[in-house]
Scaffold this motif. Structure first.
Motif, PDB file in Angstrom:
ATOM      1  N   PRO A  92      36.482 105.458  46.876  1.00 34.17           N
ATOM      2  CA  PRO A  92      36.142 106.757  46.377  1.00 34.17           C
ATOM      3  C   PRO A  92      37.128 107.902  47.517  1.00 34.17           C
ATOM      4  O   PRO A  92      37.565 107.350  48.218  1.00 34.17           O
ATOM      5  CB  PRO A  92      34.590 106.802  47.676  1.00 34.17           C
ATOM      6  N   PRO A  93      37.278 108.636  46.730  1.00 34.80           N
ATOM      7  CA  PRO A  93      37.822 109.891  47.683  1.00 34.80           C
ATOM      8  C   PRO A  93      37.243 110.316  49.071  1.00 34.80           C
ATOM      9  O   PRO A  93      35.839 110.909  48.406  1.00 34.80           O
ATOM     10  CB  PRO A  93      37.996 110.314  46.597  1.00 34.80           C
ATOM     11  N   PHE A  94      38.490 110.524  49.494  1.00 26.52           N
ATOM     12  CA  PHE A  94      37.532 111.352  50.771  1.00 26.52           C
ATOM     13  C   PHE A  94      38.301 112.551  50.987  1.00 26.52           C
ATOM     14  O   PHE A  94      39.698 112.549  50.701  1.00 26.52           O
ATOM     15  CB  PHE A  94      37.468 110.532  52.467  1.00 26.52           C
ATOM     16  N   ALA A  95      37.316 113.698  51.553  1.00 23.51           N
ATOM     17  CA  ALA A  95      38.925 114.070  52.360  1.00 23.51           C
ATOM     18  C   ALA A  95      39.089 114.080  53.707  1.00 23.51           C
ATOM     19  O   ALA A  95      38.041 113.469  54.745  1.00 23.51           O
ATOM     20  CB  ALA A  95      38.399 116.335  51.443  1.00 23.51           C
ATOM     21  N   VAL A  96      40.220 114.405  54.418  1.00 26.08           N
ATOM     22  CA  VAL A  96      40.647 114.028  55.711  1.00 26.08           C
ATOM     23  C   VAL A  96      40.986 115.070  56.408  1.00 26.08           C
ATOM     24  O   VAL A  96      41.734 116.294  56.063  1.00 26.08           O
ATOM     25  CB  VAL A  96      42.194 113.038  55.832  1.00 26.08           C
ATOM     26  N   MET A 110      30.549 118.472  51.330  1.00 23.83           N
ATOM     27  CA  MET A 110      31.575 116.833  50.290  1.00 23.83           C
ATOM     28  C   MET A 110      30.967 116.177  51.675  1.00 23.83           C
ATOM     29  O   MET A 110      31.462 116.156  53.129  1.00 23.83           O
ATOM     30  CB  MET A 110      32.895 117.215  50.348  1.00 23.83           C
ATOM     31  N   ARG A 111      32.193 114.975  51.393  1.00 24.35           N
ATOM     32  CA  ARG A 111      32.532 113.472  52.064  1.00 24.35           C
ATOM     33  C   ARG A 111      33.964 114.309  53.130  1.00 24.35           C
ATOM     34  O   ARG A 111      34.547 114.234  52.318  1.00 24.35           O
ATOM     35  CB  ARG A 111      32.646 112.318  51.680  1.00 24.35           C
ATOM     36  N   VAL A 112      33.614 114.185  54.566  1.00 25.95           N
ATOM     37  CA  VAL A 112      34.936 114.629  55.228  1.00 25.95           C
ATOM     38  C   VAL A 112      34.835 114.427  56.080  1.00 25.95           C
ATOM     39  O   VAL A 112      33.780 113.449  57.301  1.00 25.95           O
ATOM     40  CB  VAL A 112      34.435 116.017  55.376  1.00 25.95           C
ATOM     41  N   VAL A 113      36.255 112.989  56.589  1.00 22.69           N
ATOM     42  CA  VAL A 113      36.274 111.812  57.604  1.00 22.69           C
ATOM     43  C   VAL A 113      37.477 113.121  58.593  1.00 22.69           C
ATOM     44  O   VAL A 113      38.135 113.811  58.274  1.00 22.69           O
ATOM     45  CB  VAL A 113      37.322 111.033  57.518  1.00 22.69           C
TER      46      VAL A 113
END
Lengths: 246, 246
Positions: free
Chosen positions: A15-19, A97-100
């Motif tokens: 799954p793609p994440f934003a970092v 969105m999903r962000v780390v």
DNA sequence: GGAATAGTGTCTCTGAGACAGTATAGT
DNA sequence: ACTATACTGTCTCAGAGACACTATTCC
């Protein structure tokens, strides 16, 4: 680390994440510990205060991204070493969105005037007391309170084991100025004589310049001026004093 | 953190990353510190040794991902708290794509037999000495040497400030067994009497059971048995002794 | 002189490390 | 008896904190 055992790279397999990176910039002003915050210009959390930071570019090292974002949003450059605080990646910490986010800490002397840039409406130093703790009155965006808390805790630890306290004062400095840094962070008065003896007994912490400072407006004996020494770590460490029971 | 000021979410505005977790599992066996490694089944680095870990799922917390991957690849479950070591995200650390890995540390007593699973060809405990340091003979995949080094350093720090040493021994345990944990990690013999006095003076570190252990095959006085106490932190800390100049 | 700050000297108490001495097991 | 381990007691030294005292400046 290991991705699926298939030898070929399958872009759909993860799954793609934003970092992103966030930077906690701390300094001591007016004898209190302060953190640099920006007022967000856009939603989510538009108008709320947050840490400077932003997306990591492709092929950009994490620490480089932290330095770049800090410069873009606050005009700060040529900062001392950034120290990584850790990764913050709970699902839902960003509503979009999903962000780390990888957080960094920078310890600086009193800052040059910061200028808001790019997405930041304003940028200013804020006393840590007004953000974290029971009497906090300013709410931070995202999970930035957690990040600031980690940054403050790390700063306290670094003060005891590294010479970063010298990064909070002008050079050259008097031992009283250095002492006031510790007093500000520990929130208690220190015995000037004992502090002096302890600091001078730590090899490489401070070096005498041979010169003296002018006394303050209230008079007093002129104080000797020092510069930061070469030590990387304080050995022995300078621990917070514990009052004697008596 | 702040994305572009545009109010709407633009999925093309940030570069996609893969996010993984890696776990450093350490224990003490045969009086030496050991780390759990798996032999990779697939390229890149197929056949080389690496830390257990893998991709974070969508909507999965980082720590939960670390626990899941560990269980999948080594069969270990119900581990004590995982502690985050930090993020490792240099461009090029994975030859296939941009990956940011969040590393975790788990400190455990002697392990149940580990069984290799999913992508892991084998899983076994390896002495830290054979992986890090001048006499290392086993090369690790990716930047896992850096991660293991961070995990070992953190373990040493935790030994001095928290009661995790009790997690390395069976319960109940004798103070000699506990002492051998510190001796293994510090690489030096400790004075049994001084160690005993120091440990018992730290509130909540260990609690007496009132029972005694059978002496070893070499004889000797039976030792008292203890259990871990309730303390979360060792206060005062149990610092590594410094030999007296004399 | 009085107040304020810088710097020095000294006393005392605590804790750590070294080490001697005692206790209890196996052989 | 001998040895090995567990445990206790004691000595000494170094560091920390409390605090008194001197030195030098401004008012």
């Amino acid at each position: 680390m290991a991705p699926k055992p298939a030898g070929a790279y399958d872009p759909g397999a993860y799954p793609p994440f934003a970092v992103t990176v966030d930077v906690v910039v701390v300094t001591v002003v007016d004898e209190s510990l302060q953190v640099l915050l920006i007022e967000r210009g856009a939603d989510p959390f538009g108008g709320q205060w947050a840490l400077p930071g932003g997306f990591v570019h492709e092929d950009e090292a994490l620490e480089a991204a932290a330095a770049r974002e800090l410069a873009e949003e606050t005009g700060l450059e040529a900062l001392p070493a950034l120290r990584q605080l850790g990764a913050f990646g709970d699902p839902g910490r960003d509503p979009r969105m999903r962000v780390v986010s990888v957080a960094y800490l920078a310890v600086v002397p009193h800052l040059p005037p910061v200028e808001a840039g790019s997405d930041a409406r304003r940028a200013e130093l804020t006393p840590v007391r007004s953000v974290v703790g029971a009497r906090a009155r300013r709410r931070l965006a995202f999970d930035h309170l957690e990040i600031v808390t980690a940054g403050v805790a790390r700063t306290r630890a670094l003060l005891e084991t590294t010479p970063i306290a010298t990064a909070f004062v002008d050079h050259p400095f008097t031992l009283s100025e250095l002492r006031r840094v510790y007093e500000a962070v520990w929130g208690r008065a220190l015995d000037p004589g004992n502090f002096r003896r302890k600091v001078l007994s730590i090899p490489g912490f401070v070096n005498p310049t041979g010169r003296q400072a002018a006394p303050g407006p209230e008079g007093g004996k002129p104080a000797d001026l020092y510069r930061a020494g070469r030590a990387i770590r304080l050995d022995p460490p300078l621990h917070q004093p514990v009052a004697r029971s008596r």
